[in-house]
Design an enzyme around this catalytic site. Structure first.
Site, PDB file in Angstrom:
ATOM      1  N   THR A  70     -32.619  29.735 -33.614  1.00 52.89           N
ATOM      2  CA  THR A  70     -31.778  28.626 -33.183  1.00 52.89           C
ATOM      3  C   THR A  70     -32.245  27.363 -33.880  1.00 52.89           C
ATOM      4  O   THR A  70     -33.411  27.239 -34.255  1.00 52.89           O
ATOM      5  CB  THR A  70     -31.821  28.447 -31.651  1.00 52.89           C
ATOM      6  OG1 THR A  70     -30.802  27.544 -31.242  1.00 52.89           O
ATOM      7  CG2 THR A  70     -33.184  27.919 -31.197  1.00 52.89           C
ATOM      8  N   SER A  71     -31.337  26.437 -34.064  1.00 58.98           N
ATOM      9  CA  SER A  71     -31.642  25.211 -34.793  1.00 58.98           C
ATOM     10  C   SER A  71     -31.646  24.023 -33.844  1.00 58.98           C
ATOM     11  O   SER A  71     -31.210  24.117 -32.693  1.00 58.98           O
ATOM     12  CB  SER A  71     -30.600  24.982 -35.898  1.00 58.98           C
ATOM     13  OG  SER A  71     -30.573  26.058 -36.788  1.00 58.98           O
ATOM     14  N   SER A  72     -32.136  22.908 -34.340  1.00 58.17           N
ATOM     15  CA  SER A  72     -32.140  21.675 -33.570  1.00 58.17           C
ATOM     16  C   SER A  72     -30.715  21.302 -33.177  1.00 58.17           C
ATOM     17  O   SER A  72     -29.799  21.363 -34.009  1.00 58.17           O
ATOM     18  CB  SER A  72     -32.769  20.562 -34.403  1.00 58.17           C
ATOM     19  OG  SER A  72     -32.306  19.299 -34.010  1.00 58.17           O
ATOM     20  N   PHE A  76     -31.783  26.061 -43.837  1.00 60.63           N
ATOM     21  CA  PHE A  76     -32.086  27.106 -42.869  1.00 60.63           C
ATOM     22  C   PHE A  76     -32.726  28.276 -43.596  1.00 60.63           C
ATOM     23  O   PHE A  76     -32.799  28.298 -44.829  1.00 60.63           O
ATOM     24  CB  PHE A  76     -30.797  27.575 -42.182  1.00 60.63           C
ATOM     25  CG  PHE A  76     -30.102  26.497 -41.390  1.00 60.63           C
ATOM     26  CD1 PHE A  76     -30.216  26.453 -40.014  1.00 60.63           C
ATOM     27  CD2 PHE A  76     -29.342  25.521 -42.020  1.00 60.63           C
ATOM     28  CE1 PHE A  76     -29.581  25.467 -39.280  1.00 60.63           C
ATOM     29  CE2 PHE A  76     -28.700  24.535 -41.300  1.00 60.63           C
ATOM     30  CZ  PHE A  76     -28.824  24.502 -39.923  1.00 60.63           C
TER      31      PHE A  76
END
Length: 344
Positions: A31-33, A180
């Site tokens: 998951t990303s910010s 990413f």
């Protein structure tokens, strides 16, 4: 940081923790910010009723935000290579009433099976070496694609591009910082060594990964031996030194300048830590800074590499210290897609 009203409304409507937190309370690595996600969703400019192709379901959080943005009249098709993540996201989305989403397990570079000319928007959460033809074929005329892309061919040199389809042509509209994990057709079980792009890889006595990526290495027949020798030297003799920029200067702008100008000897690397570096290297020496901190360098050699790095910084200053926003993305047609490069 504030975002467009639709994205702000989606952020308020979706419980991030429900998607990004595992049963043990730890944050999922896939998951990303939320800030990065929201920035990319603003670039995507999703409208109610839109049909969206998402590449990289991950935790399902971004999928839920897209589900909210397209509304009941829209639809989200999300593709993920890790089967367990597909199952998890499908269950979470169903439990939260997200009925306008179709999760698919597969290689995201190939898009969604049998969906030609269907999607108004395409967004990816993994860095691609190019924009695949499969995405373009599945996009409608005037569709928008937002994706992190590799900008030089070297590992960990990336940015997020917004591209618009114009019939059979593609127009690069905008580039923002961000990147990413590299997109891959196999499940990646580690995050420290890029799945492609590293020209020499080794480990130190504690098992930490060291790698180099450079065009100058690829021109040598003995590239692996040469690269490993330089990594050994960095392990044995590597030491800190002042970097070429001071605190008041735009480190991200300098990084973008290096990606745009690609000076001779440009190299990316990791030196036994989960931080990627960029700088100058030759067979006998190197001077490297982290992507976000050009005040400090890590180097090995007699100091010449540090001088080269400082010279690059002087060139950046002489051109007015261009910021990342000053970079101009360009597209080049290649065999299986569209390659993105940047220029000042």
């Amino acid at each position: 940081m504030t975002f467009s009203p639709p994205v702000e409304a989606a952020l308020a409507a979706v419980d991030e923790g429900a998607y990004t937190t595992g049963p043990d309370g730890a944050r999922l690595p896939q998951t990303s910010s939320p800030t990065v996600i929201a920035t990319m969703l603003d670039l995507l400019d999703v409208t109610p009723g839109a049909r969206v192709l998402e590449i990289g379901t991950g935790s399902g959080y971004s999928t839920a935000l897209l589900s909210h943005l397209v509304g009941d009249a829209g639809h989200v098709t999300t593709v993920e290579v890790v089967p367990e993540l597909v199952t998890r996201a499908e269950e979470l989305l169903h439990n939260h009433g997200r009925r306008n989403v179709e999760p698919i397990c597969g290689d995201g570079a190939k898009g969604a099976p049998g969906r030609a000319d269907e999607f108004d928007r395409v967004i990816a959460w993994a860095t691609s070496a190019r924009i695949p033809d499969e995405w373009v074929v599945q996009a409608t005329p005037q569709a928008v694609i937002v994706t992190p892309v590799n900008l030089t061919g070297m590992a960990k040199t990336f940015g997020v591009a917004r591209v618009r389809c114009e019939g059979e042509e593609m127009v690069a509209e905008q580039l923002v910082p961000g990147g990413f994990v590299e997109a891959h057709d196999q499940v990646v079980d580690q995050w420290l060594v890029p799945p492609y792009g590293a020209d020499a890889v080794t480990r130190d006595g504690e098992g930490c990964s060291w790698w180099l990526s450079a065009e100058w290495l690829r021109t040598r027949q003995d590239s692996d031996t040469l690269g490993r020798a330089l990594l050994d030297r960095l392990m044995l003799d590597g030491r800190p030194a002042p970097g070429p920029l001071d605190e008041s200067e735009d480190h991200n702008g300098f990084y973008g300048f290096l990606l745009a100008t690609r000076p001779q000897g440009l190299t990316t690397a990791a030196c036994g830590e989960p931080v990627w570096r960029i700088g100058y290297a030759s067979p006998s020496e190197a001077a490297l800074i982290s992507f976000s901190d050009a005040q400090r360098a890590f180097h090995a050699g007699d100091g010449h590499a540090l001088q080269v790095l400082a010279g690059w910084a002087d060139s950046w200053r002489a051109q007015g210290q261009p910021a990342f926003a000053d970079l101009r993305p360009t597209l080049r047609r290649i065999q299986d897609g569209w390659q993105v490069r940047v220029h000042l």
